[in-house]
Design a protein around this motif. Structure first.
Motif, PDB file in Angstrom:
ATOM      1  N   SER A 115     -41.255  55.104   0.203  1.00 16.25           N
ATOM      2  CA  SER A 115     -40.642  55.686   1.408  1.00 16.25           C
ATOM      3  C   SER A 115     -40.678  54.710   2.579  1.00 16.25           C
ATOM      4  O   SER A 115     -39.719  54.615   3.356  1.00 16.25           O
ATOM      5  N   SER A 122     -42.762  65.838  -3.299  1.00 19.24           N
ATOM      6  CA  SER A 122     -43.608  66.025  -2.116  1.00 19.24           C
ATOM      7  C   SER A 122     -43.542  67.468  -1.616  1.00 19.24           C
ATOM      8  O   SER A 122     -44.550  68.023  -1.163  1.00 19.24           O
ATOM      9  N   ASN A 124     -49.379  59.716  -4.317  1.00 20.56           N
ATOM     10  CA  ASN A 124     -48.869  59.671  -2.945  1.00 20.56           C
ATOM     11  C   ASN A 124     -49.127  58.326  -2.282  1.00 20.56           C
ATOM     12  O   ASN A 124     -48.201  57.663  -1.818  1.00 20.56           O
ATOM     13  N   TYR A 130     -45.558  56.865  -3.630  1.00 18.89           N
ATOM     14  CA  TYR A 130     -44.567  57.452  -2.722  1.00 18.89           C
ATOM     15  C   TYR A 130     -44.583  56.819  -1.335  1.00 18.89           C
ATOM     16  O   TYR A 130     -43.527  56.617  -0.739  1.00 18.89           O
ATOM     17  N   TYR A 180     -49.454  64.237   1.721  1.00 21.56           N
ATOM     18  CA  TYR A 180     -48.038  64.275   1.359  1.00 21.56           C
ATOM     19  C   TYR A 180     -47.128  64.397   2.569  1.00 21.56           C
ATOM     20  O   TYR A 180     -45.949  64.079   2.477  1.00 21.56           O
ATOM     21  N   ILE A 236     -39.765  59.722   4.541  1.00 21.49           N
ATOM     22  CA  ILE A 236     -38.508  59.945   3.809  1.00 21.49           C
ATOM     23  C   ILE A 236     -37.463  60.571   4.724  1.00 21.49           C
ATOM     24  O   ILE A 236     -36.294  60.163   4.748  1.00 21.49           O
ATOM     25  N   SER A 266     -45.791  60.644   3.642  1.00 25.00           N
ATOM     26  CA  SER A 266     -44.613  60.121   2.939  1.00 25.00           C
ATOM     27  C   SER A 266     -43.401  61.016   3.155  1.00 25.00           C
ATOM     28  O   SER A 266     -42.260  60.532   3.226  1.00 25.00           O
ATOM     29  N   CYS A 304     -38.647  61.688  -4.747  1.00 32.32           N
ATOM     30  CA  CYS A 304     -39.923  61.657  -4.016  1.00 32.32           C
ATOM     31  C   CYS A 304     -40.061  62.868  -3.105  1.00 32.32           C
ATOM     32  O   CYS A 304     -41.137  63.478  -3.017  1.00 32.32           O
TER      33      CYS A 304
END
Length: 313
Positions: free
Chosen positions: A296, A195, A288, A292, A149, A156, A152, A191
């Motif tokens: 991202s 996360s 993920n 995600y 995680y 982000i 991502s 997201c």
């Protein structure tokens, strides 16, 4: 900075640390109250007025309990890592931007990334130093989850950095005077929020401490004050990540609704714990790497492309 400014900054940070520790105490009470009402019961309401003294009684209980020394643990790493864990959770609060006083440095977001990545090593060392099969299983699952995680999560945040073109945390508030980033980047907000739940091992992603499968996970051999330090570090991370989300997407610190947004995010974290069942581990990884990460990464490519097209040519 002269000596007086340095002294005032350090004094301000000490006050901030004390307030964070008090906030952690009342966050546990707030969480238990919310979970109680979700389950149609009252929650703590006997100790003091409406249960206000309950968190301090629990702290005294935890730190005064007898500690059982295990025979085959790696003593130095076993006792140092919970202290490093809570130290890391306190140091990360250095990035909070203040116009005057405290520490308002130019690479505060980069400093935050470095502190967040250190959690993986602490989970690894705690599980290894326990010399327990259950602890090692919990540590391996925890490392896989946090590392996955973080990929991502960093992408982000890089999208936001390309929007403001600065690593300075205070700039996030400056650029949201007229329009919150939430309305422009709502998919990234959702997201990032989920996360953060996975990063702090909160429900429905609490696989690091899945009681039904791992008997408390990597901290199985910790008790008394050592367990209290791990517990406090986790709740400090929750407070910090809700603060980060409020600054990044909900108007920053200039917004008149800043503290209401902050409280609503903390409430949401506890509310999710009360209403959602635990996710399946393979679905957590699928979420993920297959959802995600592409979202991202595409947002990051879009933001970089817009910046290059409009500002470089």
């Amino acid at each position: 900075m002269n000596y007086m400014e340095i002294f005032l900054s350090m004094f301000s940070f000490i006050i901030l640390v004390v307030m964070i520790l008090v906030s952690v105490a009342f966050l546990t009470l707030f969480e238990r109250k919310i979970l109680g009402y979700i389950q149609l019961r009252k929650g703590p309401n006997k100790v003091g007025f409406l249960g206000i003294v309950q968190p301090f009684n629990e702290a005294i209980k935890l730190f005064s309990k007898e500690y059982v020394l295990l025979y085959k643990i790696n003593y130095v790493y076993f006792f140092i890592t919970p202290m490093l864990n809570i130290f890391l959770s306190l140091v990360i609060w250095f990035v909070i931007p203040y116009v005057e006083g405290m520490f308002n440095f130019n690479y505060s977001l980069l400093f935050m990334f470095c502190c967040m990545s250190g959690v993986v090593y602490l989970i690894m060392i705690m599980s290894w130093a326990s010399n327990s099969k259950y602890g090692m299983l919990g540590g391996l699952r925890g490392m896989a989850q946090v590392i996955s995680y973080e990929v991502s999560l960093m992408l982000i945040m890089l999208s936001l950095i390309f929007l403001i073109m600065s690593f300075k945390f205070l700039e996030l508030s400056v650029y949201q005077n007229k329009l919150w980033f939430l309305w422009v980047l709502f998919p990234l907000f959702s997201c990032l929020f989920i996360s953060f739940l996975a990063e702090t091992n909160r429900s429905p992603f609490d696989f690091v401490e899945g009681e039904s499968e791992l008997v408390s996970g990597f901290n199985i051999e910790y008790g008394s004050g050592m367990f209290a330090l791990i517990f406090m570090a986790e709740y400090m991370s929750i407070l910090f990540f809700c603060f980060i989300l409020s600054v990044m997407f909900l108007g920053g610190m200039n917004s008149i609704f800043f503290y209401l947004n902050y409280l609503f995010l903390i409430f949401s974290v506890n509310w999710i714990r009360g209403v959602l069942p635990r996710y399946r581990y393979d679905k957590l990884m699928f979420l993920n790497w297959k959802i995600y990460l592409p979202v991202s990464l595409n947002y990051l490519i879009l933001n970089v492309s817009i910046y290059i097209y409009f500002f470089k040519f």
